[in-house]
Scaffold this active site. Structure first.
Site, PDB file in Angstrom:
ATOM      1  N   ARG A  60      19.152  10.330  20.337  1.00  0.00           N
ATOM      2  CA  ARG A  60      17.821  10.347  19.720  1.00  0.00           C
ATOM      3  C   ARG A  60      16.698  10.002  20.683  1.00  0.00           C
ATOM      4  NH1 ARG A  60      19.744   6.706  14.652  1.00  0.00           N
ATOM      5  NH2 ARG A  60      20.752   5.651  16.398  1.00  0.00           N
ATOM      6  N   GLU A 103      17.597  13.884  16.327  1.00  0.00           N
ATOM      7  CA  GLU A 103      18.151  12.970  15.328  1.00  0.00           C
ATOM      8  C   GLU A 103      19.456  13.570  14.797  1.00  0.00           C
ATOM      9  OE1 GLU A 103      16.996  10.034  14.416  1.00  0.00           O
ATOM     10  OE2 GLU A 103      15.170  10.106  15.641  1.00  0.00           O
ATOM     11  N   LYS A 171      37.396   5.178  16.439  1.00  0.00           N
ATOM     12  CA  LYS A 171      37.684   4.232  15.379  1.00  0.00           C
ATOM     13  C   LYS A 171      36.422   3.415  15.096  1.00  0.00           C
ATOM     14  CE  LYS A 171      39.239   0.193  17.958  1.00  0.00           C
ATOM     15  NZ  LYS A 171      38.248  -0.744  17.457  1.00  0.00           N
ATOM     16  N   LYS A 205      47.047   4.488  27.347  1.00  0.00           N
ATOM     17  CA  LYS A 205      47.507   3.600  28.412  1.00  0.00           C
ATOM     18  C   LYS A 205      48.904   4.008  28.874  1.00  0.00           C
ATOM     19  CE  LYS A 205      44.637  -0.248  26.867  1.00  0.00           C
ATOM     20  NZ  LYS A 205      43.767  -0.237  28.050  1.00  0.00           N
ATOM     21  N   ASP A 258      39.542  -4.127  13.104  1.00  0.00           N
ATOM     22  CA  ASP A 258      39.171  -3.749  14.460  1.00  0.00           C
ATOM     23  C   ASP A 258      40.377  -3.579  15.374  1.00  0.00           C
ATOM     24  OD1 ASP A 258      37.293  -3.204  16.534  1.00  0.00           O
ATOM     25  OD2 ASP A 258      37.549  -5.238  17.286  1.00  0.00           O
ATOM     26  N   HIS A 263      45.146  -0.262  16.633  1.00  0.00           N
ATOM     27  CA  HIS A 263      45.910  -0.512  17.861  1.00  0.00           C
ATOM     28  C   HIS A 263      47.327  -1.004  17.571  1.00  0.00           C
ATOM     29  CE1 HIS A 263      42.166   0.146  19.706  1.00  0.00           C
ATOM     30  NE2 HIS A 263      41.769  -1.090  19.864  1.00  0.00           N
TER      31      HIS A 263
END
Length: 512
Positions: A60, A103, A171, A205, A258, A263
């Site tokens: 933006r 936007e 995520k 990883k 989180d 994970h």
């Protein structure tokens, strides 16, 4: 072999890499600076990007192509795994980087984007192939996907085979089961499943990727990978940092959403899955989902006995005073958001019957580290007992970060006539053995998206099953506020109740 290329190195595989444009939504954010720009630079420098390639930042804030290029270079200079910046390569590479100001809800902005991408196709021969990377807040996922579909920027895969379009979603994928299902419903109305790439950087990883090879290419371990030989499994995701500038985000999410929901459940499914029928993305993801489906639902007593939540208070990290969670920026003074979770799971199938899986994750712990530890059962009999105690159990530890590698703890006799038994480690480290640092996770995942490999990306039913397992915990916590927050000091290994939970089972947490 008649089709073998005469200059191809033995043992190497190659894939056809189509030309493409990657459009990064939210390109002025921290993720682009720290991860995406360095990943694209390193892929290009290593010759892994298609020869006909372009990157467009979509955000933006008004800025020129040149200013955006300079900001990308600053991020590469600060965060790339290869230093210093290769100026000769960069001078050519920056000509493939562009900026588009709009936007996220502007139809006119998407119309201009469509025109601009056609111009890039003509200039860089990218053939209309598109990757849209949504590095934005989750509330914008549905909006952006709807706009892309409305303006013909994502294609119907059944209508064309000459070009493709893919959408990468960061995520968290939903806030709980209900919101995840609603988001998936919206995505399904606009995208096919094979166009949707739900990214979890842990799966990029090296140690995580090597887990399937380690299990299924080494019969010595796969033969022991079951309830007959394994006592329990521990998965730890420890961070010594606090929440930094993510106060608003963390107040909405908490550590269960989180870290655990994505994970840790990804790592769990890879450890617990059955051998896939093939190495295709579908076969591997089928087995991951089956493993999650076998997790035993929580009983009412588990919410107090087998699921522990914590929040850090003031303490010391590396000898420095640090704030408690409630004193962090943008955090409510009486916040009940968890910064630590420990829980015990059981997988009710033939391979894992009766084997507990202990998951532990937290902020402001003494050190940073992610590890999967397979703790084997004690050897039978009474041989080699010392002071009435059996030797230490064998432990196979897979270090995800930092210092990626694998170690095996075995028992050996100390030289001398007294014959004491002492545990020793056989240690393999990626960096020292192969003589080079592993590529960053985002490099592998972006490359997989370009070549169309969905193996390391979460499928819709996998995300849904993960939320189905953990949603009851969120509902219980919403109805029962903690009475002891903060309940562990920064720099400690979490609340005492987490130690009590595993010690009640006659076990203890590993020290990283």
């Amino acid at each position: 072999m008649p089709n073998e290329h005469p200059l191809e190195e033995p043992g190497r595989t190659s894939r056809t890499i189509d030309p493409c444009v990657i459009v990064i939504f939210g390109a002025t954010g921290d993720l682009t600076t720290r991860k995406l720009a360095p990943a694209l630079y390193n892929l290009g420098r290593d010759g892994l990007l298609p020869p006909n390639f372009a990157c467009v930042g979509f955000a933006r804030r008004p800025k020129t192509h040149q200013l955006f290029r300079e900001e990308c270079k600053e991020g590469i200079s600060s965060y790339s795994r290869t230093q210093p910046v290769d100026e000769l390569f960069w001078n050519n590479f920056q000509e493939e980087i562009f900026y588009h100001c709009s936007e996220f809800d502007s139809d006119e902005g998407y119309q201009r984007l469509a025109i601009f991408l056609k111009q890039i196709d003509a200039r860089h021969a990218t053939r209309g192939n598109r990757i849209y990377y949504l590095s934005v807040q989750p509330k914008y996922f549905s909006l952006i996907i709807e706009k892309l579909k409305k303006h013909g920027l994502v294609y119907d895969t059944h209508a064309t085979s000459s070009r493709w379009s893919r959408v990468v979603i960061e995520k968290p994928f939903g806030h709980d089961l209900k919101s995840a299902l609603a988001l998936q419903s919206n995505i399904s109305n606009n995208l096919e499943e094979d166009q949707t790439y739900r990214i979890d950087h842990y799966l990029g990883k090296e140690t995580v990727q090597n887990l399937l090879v380690f299990r299924f290419a080494n019969s010595i371990f796969e033969a022991l990978w079951n309830y007959k030989h394994i006592d329990h499994v521990q998965i730890t995701v420890a961070e010594d940092i606090g929440i930094g500038t993510r106060g608003h985000f963390f107040e909405e999410e908490g550590l269960l959403r989180d870290i655990v929901q994505n994970h840790m459940m990804q790592l769990l499914s890879l450890v617990a899955m059955e051998p896939p029928a093939s190495l295709s993305a579908r076969a591997i993801r089928d087995e991951k989902v089956k493993a999650l489906q076998c997790i035993r639902p929580f009983k009412s007593s588990d919410f107090e006995e087998a699921i522990i939540r914590g929040q850090y208070g003031p303490g010391f990290i590396n000898g420095q005073n640090v704030l408690g969670y409630r004193q962090e920026k943008d955090v409510l003074p009486k916040s009940n958001i968890e910064t630590f979770v420990a829980l015990r799971l059981f997988i009710d199938n033939w391979r894992w019957g009766g084997v507990p899986f202990y998951l532990r994750g937290g902020k402001r712990l003494p050190k940073r580290g992610t590890e999967i530890a397979i703790i084997f059962k004690d050897a039978p009999g009474i041989l080699f007992q010392q002071a009435g105690k059996a030797p230490s159990p064998n432990v196979l530890a897979l270090r995800i970060q930092p210092d990626e590698g694998i170690s095996l703890k075995i028992n050996c006799k100390v030289p001398g006539p007294s014959s004491p038994i002492q545990p020793v480690k056989m240690d393999f480290r990626y960096g020292s053995y192969f003589g080079q640092s592993a590529p960053e996770a985002y490099e592998r995942l972006i490359w997989d998206c370009i070549v169309g490999d969905t193996t390391l990306f979460a499928r819709a039913d996998e995300v849904e099953q993960s939320w189905t397992i953990l949603d009851p915990i969120l509902h219980h916590w919403a109805a029962h506020a903690p009475k002891d927050f903060p309940n562990y000091a920064a720099g400690s290994w979490g609340p005492e109740s987490a130690d009590a939970m595993i010690e009640k089972d006659g076990r203890h947490w590993r020290i990283l």
